[in-house]
Motif scaffolding. Structure first.
Motif, PDB file in Angstrom:
ATOM      1  N   UNK A 114      44.094   7.045  20.875  1.00 17.42           N
ATOM      2  CA  UNK A 114      43.635   7.007  22.267  1.00 17.42           C
ATOM      3  C   UNK A 114      42.791   5.757  22.493  1.00 17.42           C
ATOM      4  N   UNK A 115      42.923   5.109  23.652  1.00 19.62           N
ATOM      5  CA  UNK A 115      42.214   3.841  23.897  1.00 19.62           C
ATOM      6  C   UNK A 115      40.715   3.917  23.634  1.00 19.62           C
ATOM      7  N   UNK A 116      40.090   5.031  23.996  1.00 19.79           N
ATOM      8  CA  UNK A 116      38.636   5.143  23.827  1.00 19.79           C
ATOM      9  C   UNK A 116      38.217   5.217  22.360  1.00 19.79           C
ATOM     10  N   UNK A 117      39.198   5.458  21.471  1.00 15.46           N
ATOM     11  CA  UNK A 117      38.875   5.569  20.050  1.00 15.46           C
ATOM     12  C   UNK A 117      39.345   4.368  19.238  1.00 15.46           C
ATOM     13  N   UNK A 118      39.752   3.306  19.901  1.00 19.87           N
ATOM     14  CA  UNK A 118      40.297   2.140  19.201  1.00 19.87           C
ATOM     15  C   UNK A 118      39.283   1.533  18.240  1.00 19.87           C
ATOM     16  N   UNK A 119      38.056   1.385  18.701  1.00 20.62           N
ATOM     17  CA  UNK A 119      37.026   0.798  17.839  1.00 20.62           C
ATOM     18  C   UNK A 119      36.754   1.693  16.638  1.00 20.62           C
ATOM     19  N   UNK A 120      36.723   2.988  16.870  1.00 23.67           N
ATOM     20  CA  UNK A 120      36.480   3.937  15.773  1.00 23.67           C
ATOM     21  C   UNK A 120      37.627   3.869  14.754  1.00 23.67           C
ATOM     22  N   UNK A 121      38.846   3.780  15.244  1.00 22.67           N
ATOM     23  CA  UNK A 121      40.004   3.693  14.347  1.00 22.67           C
ATOM     24  C   UNK A 121      39.917   2.454  13.466  1.00 22.67           C
ATOM     25  N   UNK A 122      39.515   1.326  14.066  1.00 25.27           N
ATOM     26  CA  UNK A 122      39.387   0.085  13.303  1.00 25.27           C
ATOM     27  C   UNK A 122      38.291   0.208  12.246  1.00 25.27           C
ATOM     28  N   UNK A 123      37.187   0.860  12.615  1.00 23.55           N
ATOM     29  CA  UNK A 123      36.079   1.049  11.676  1.00 23.55           C
ATOM     30  C   UNK A 123      36.504   1.905  10.492  1.00 23.55           C
ATOM     31  N   UNK A 124      37.230   2.973  10.765  1.00 24.07           N
ATOM     32  CA  UNK A 124      37.682   3.880   9.707  1.00 24.07           C
ATOM     33  C   UNK A 124      38.630   3.159   8.755  1.00 24.07           C
ATOM     34  N   UNK A 125      39.568   2.400   9.318  1.00 21.74           N
ATOM     35  CA  UNK A 125      40.524   1.666   8.484  1.00 21.74           C
ATOM     36  C   UNK A 125      39.813   0.632   7.628  1.00 21.74           C
ATOM     37  N   UNK A 126      38.883  -0.115   8.238  1.00 20.73           N
ATOM     38  CA  UNK A 126      38.147  -1.146   7.498  1.00 20.73           C
ATOM     39  C   UNK A 126      37.349  -0.531   6.359  1.00 20.73           C
ATOM     40  N   UNK A 127      36.745   0.625   6.621  1.00 19.44           N
ATOM     41  CA  UNK A 127      35.938   1.276   5.582  1.00 19.44           C
ATOM     42  C   UNK A 127      36.827   1.745   4.420  1.00 19.44           C
ATOM     43  N   UNK A 129      39.742   0.435   3.528  1.00 24.93           N
ATOM     44  CA  UNK A 129      40.190  -0.763   2.800  1.00 24.93           C
ATOM     45  C   UNK A 129      39.084  -1.272   1.887  1.00 24.93           C
ATOM     46  N   UNK A 130      37.854  -1.275   2.381  1.00 22.01           N
ATOM     47  CA  UNK A 130      36.719  -1.667   1.534  1.00 22.01           C
ATOM     48  C   UNK A 130      36.613  -0.752   0.315  1.00 22.01           C
ATOM     49  N   UNK A 131      36.806   0.549   0.534  1.00 25.15           N
ATOM     50  CA  UNK A 131      36.721   1.510  -0.573  1.00 25.15           C
ATOM     51  C   UNK A 131      37.807   1.255  -1.610  1.00 25.15           C
ATOM     52  N   UNK A 132      39.006   0.910  -1.147  1.00 26.60           N
ATOM     53  CA  UNK A 132      40.104   0.617  -2.071  1.00 26.60           C
ATOM     54  C   UNK A 132      39.752  -0.589  -2.937  1.00 26.60           C
ATOM     55  N   UNK A 133      39.280  -1.663  -2.285  1.00 32.35           N
ATOM     56  CA  UNK A 133      38.924  -2.858  -3.036  1.00 32.35           C
ATOM     57  C   UNK A 133      37.740  -2.593  -3.983  1.00 32.35           C
ATOM     58  N   UNK A 134      36.783  -1.817  -3.500  1.00 33.67           N
ATOM     59  CA  UNK A 134      35.621  -1.497  -4.344  1.00 33.67           C
ATOM     60  C   UNK A 134      36.071  -0.717  -5.573  1.00 33.67           C
ATOM     61  N   UNK A 135      36.936   0.276  -5.364  1.00 31.82           N
ATOM     62  CA  UNK A 135      37.433   1.076  -6.486  1.00 31.82           C
ATOM     63  C   UNK A 135      38.269   0.228  -7.445  1.00 31.82           C
ATOM     64  N   UNK A 147      40.341 -12.398   3.998  1.00 34.18           N
ATOM     65  CA  UNK A 147      41.791 -12.459   3.968  1.00 34.18           C
ATOM     66  C   UNK A 147      42.387 -11.289   3.194  1.00 34.18           C
ATOM     67  N   UNK A 148      41.779 -10.944   2.054  1.00 33.03           N
ATOM     68  CA  UNK A 148      42.309  -9.846   1.250  1.00 33.03           C
ATOM     69  C   UNK A 148      42.214  -8.516   1.996  1.00 33.03           C
ATOM     70  N   UNK A 149      41.122  -8.308   2.681  1.00 33.01           N
ATOM     71  CA  UNK A 149      40.964  -7.054   3.412  1.00 33.01           C
ATOM     72  C   UNK A 149      41.875  -6.984   4.628  1.00 33.01           C
ATOM     73  N   UNK A 150      42.069  -8.090   5.291  1.00 30.22           N
ATOM     74  CA  UNK A 150      42.982  -8.106   6.430  1.00 30.22           C
ATOM     75  C   UNK A 150      44.410  -7.811   5.987  1.00 30.22           C
ATOM     76  N   UNK A 151      44.836  -8.437   4.891  1.00 31.51           N
ATOM     77  CA  UNK A 151      46.186  -8.208   4.386  1.00 31.51           C
ATOM     78  C   UNK A 151      46.367  -6.769   3.912  1.00 31.51           C
ATOM     79  N   UNK A 152      45.379  -6.259   3.164  1.00 28.56           N
ATOM     80  CA  UNK A 152      45.495  -4.891   2.660  1.00 28.56           C
ATOM     81  C   UNK A 152      45.438  -3.881   3.803  1.00 28.56           C
ATOM     82  N   UNK A 153      44.675  -4.192   4.857  1.00 28.85           N
ATOM     83  CA  UNK A 153      44.635  -3.296   6.012  1.00 28.85           C
ATOM     84  C   UNK A 153      46.022  -3.096   6.605  1.00 28.85           C
TER      85      UNK A 153
END
Length: 217
Positions: A114-127, A129-135, A147-153
């Motif tokens: 939903x449009x009102x949740x776009x920012x939240x969706x991006x935050x969840x995905x970024x978090x 991806x960060x967890x994957x790289x951290x692990x 670049x690595x996080x953008x590609x993995x996202x």
């Protein structure tokens, strides 16, 4: 406030119970009331939990899924693998953990779309991806971090959508799809390195927004 930092043990139990109710009642207060009852808590507490509604519930669940994924990666002891193989294994572990909750995830994606949740969706995905790289043991803090996080996202998101349609018993079709995507990223990485290596000779300027990120790193 980051729900990953504020989630209590009691909330974790409720979220796990909520995942079993979502297929029947969606990410709703009704499902939350039933989850609270399953945890021997007062269903009326639903009025005070997750003030942001479905999006809050979903983000809290995503934090929990990230934690579960990192714990499983640690237990799997992936140190002997090279980083690309670790990333592959970690994403595979996440799908294995979430196999019982496909319908809840489908419903979560519908809410986040939903449009009102776009920012939240991006935050969840970024978090995530960060967890994957951290692990995977990545601790880079230079321009490669972005670049690595953008590609993995992109890889993770497209593979997640494929996984939701996967009818194989152990996600083998999804893993094959993931392998193809990771191979594409590896090719992009080699091309980017070749261009970067030639940058001084070609005198190719770095785009302004990339220069800002690099200076911040």
């Amino acid at each position: 406030m980051n729900p990953c930092d504020t989630m209590l043990a009691d909330d974790e139990a409720v979220i796990r119970a909520l995942l079993n109710e979502v297929p029947f009642n969606g990410w709703t207060r009704t499902a939350l009331r039933r989850a609270l009852a399953a945890c021997n808590r007062d269903p009326d507490d639903a009025a005070f939990l997750f003030p942001g509604g479905a999006a809050d519930m979903i983000e809290t669940w995503a934090c929990l899924a990230d934690r579960d994924m990192e714990a499983a990666a640690l237990a799997a002891d992936l140190a002997a693998y090279r980083t690309p193989a670790r990333v592959r294994a970690i994403i595979s572990l996440r799908f294995e953990q979430n196999r019982p909750h496909r319908d809840a995830i489908r419903r979560a994606i519908a809410v986040l779309a939903l449009p009102q949740n776009a920012k939240r969706a991006a935050t969840i995905t970024a978090r995530t991806v960060d967890s994957i790289w951290h692990a995977a043991g990545d601790r880079s803090a230079d321009f490669a971090w972005y670049t690595k996080r953008a590609l993995l996202g992109g890889v993770y998101t497209s593979t997640l959508l494929f996984w939701l349609r996967d009818t194989s018993d152990t996600d083998e079709d999804t893993i094959a799809f993931l392998d193809r995507r990771l191979n594409n990223v590896a090719t992009i990485g080699k091309t980017r390195k070749a261009i970067t290596d030639k940058r001084p000779k070609l005198r190719i300027p770095m785009p302004g927004f990339m220069r800002t990120w690099a200076e911040r790193a």
